[in-house]
Scaffold this motif. Structure first.
Motif, PDB file in Angstrom:
ATOM      1  N   PRO A  31       0.815  -1.224   0.000  1.00 17.35           N
ATOM      2  CA  PRO A  31       0.000   0.000   0.000  1.00 17.35           C
ATOM      3  C   PRO A  31       0.848   1.273   0.000  1.00 17.35           C
ATOM      4  O   PRO A  31       1.779   1.414   0.799  1.00 17.35           O
ATOM      5  CB  PRO A  31      -0.815  -0.111   1.292  1.00 17.35           C
ATOM      6  N   ASN A  32       0.552   2.154  -0.941  1.00 16.47           N
ATOM      7  CA  ASN A  32       1.085   3.516  -1.021  1.00 16.47           C
ATOM      8  C   ASN A  32       2.551   3.655  -1.415  1.00 16.47           C
ATOM      9  O   ASN A  32       3.052   4.770  -1.467  1.00 16.47           O
ATOM     10  CB  ASN A  32       0.857   4.261   0.295  1.00 16.47           C
ATOM     11  N   VAL A  33       3.275   2.565  -1.656  1.00 17.12           N
ATOM     12  CA  VAL A  33       4.691   2.665  -2.032  1.00 17.12           C
ATOM     13  C   VAL A  33       5.036   1.607  -3.070  1.00 17.12           C
ATOM     14  O   VAL A  33       4.251   0.695  -3.345  1.00 17.12           O
ATOM     15  CB  VAL A  33       5.648   2.507  -0.822  1.00 17.12           C
ATOM     16  N   VAL A  34       6.235   1.746  -3.638  1.00 18.83           N
ATOM     17  CA  VAL A  34       6.829   0.738  -4.518  1.00 18.83           C
ATOM     18  C   VAL A  34       8.148   0.342  -3.871  1.00 18.83           C
ATOM     19  O   VAL A  34       8.933   1.202  -3.473  1.00 18.83           O
ATOM     20  CB  VAL A  34       7.098   1.308  -5.929  1.00 18.83           C
ATOM     21  N   GLU A  35       8.382  -0.968  -3.732  1.00 18.57           N
ATOM     22  CA  GLU A  35       9.638  -1.465  -3.169  1.00 18.57           C
ATOM     23  C   GLU A  35      10.450  -2.145  -4.265  1.00 18.57           C
ATOM     24  O   GLU A  35       9.890  -2.891  -5.070  1.00 18.57           O
ATOM     25  CB  GLU A  35       9.379  -2.479  -2.051  1.00 18.57           C
ATOM     26  N   LEU A  36      11.760  -1.886  -4.278  1.00 20.71           N
ATOM     27  CA  LEU A  36      12.680  -2.526  -5.211  1.00 20.71           C
ATOM     28  C   LEU A  36      13.743  -3.275  -4.417  1.00 20.71           C
ATOM     29  O   LEU A  36      14.167  -2.811  -3.356  1.00 20.71           O
ATOM     30  CB  LEU A  36      13.397  -1.493  -6.085  1.00 20.71           C
ATOM     31  N   ARG A  37      14.191  -4.410  -4.959  1.00 17.62           N
ATOM     32  CA  ARG A  37      15.284  -5.151  -4.336  1.00 17.62           C
ATOM     33  C   ARG A  37      16.094  -5.875  -5.405  1.00 17.62           C
ATOM     34  O   ARG A  37      15.641  -6.077  -6.529  1.00 17.62           O
ATOM     35  CB  ARG A  37      14.768  -6.153  -3.311  1.00 17.62           C
ATOM     36  N   ASN A  38      17.288  -6.277  -5.027  1.00 19.42           N
ATOM     37  CA  ASN A  38      18.154  -7.077  -5.879  1.00 19.42           C
ATOM     38  C   ASN A  38      17.761  -8.541  -5.685  1.00 19.42           C
ATOM     39  O   ASN A  38      17.788  -9.049  -4.564  1.00 19.42           O
ATOM     40  CB  ASN A  38      19.614  -6.846  -5.466  1.00 19.42           C
TER      41      ASN A  38
END
Length: 61
Positions: free
Chosen positions: A21-28
């Motif tokens: 909710p309300n954000v975008v998460e990025l990871r390797n």
């Protein structure tokens, strides 16, 4: 919520994302327990607009 990656990703060379909710998460993908980058939806939309406009192209080698 499931992590996604591009269908164009090479094996092992992947950035993954998800939309809590309300954000975008990025990871390797090679370090799924490592740190994550977190963006607002507005920041993500601005980034995607720049990518689509060609602003994020790598320099020619």
């Amino acid at each position: 919520m499931e992590w996604r990656k591009s269908r164009f990703s090479q094996e092992g060379d992947c950035v993954e994302w998800r939309f809590p909710p309300n954000v975008v998460e990025l990871r390797n993908s090679r370090d799924p327990e490592g740190s994550k980058l977190i963006f607002t939806h507005s920041e993500w939309r601005a980034f995607l607009a720049g990518v689509n406009a060609g602003d994020a192209m790598l320099p020619e080698e």
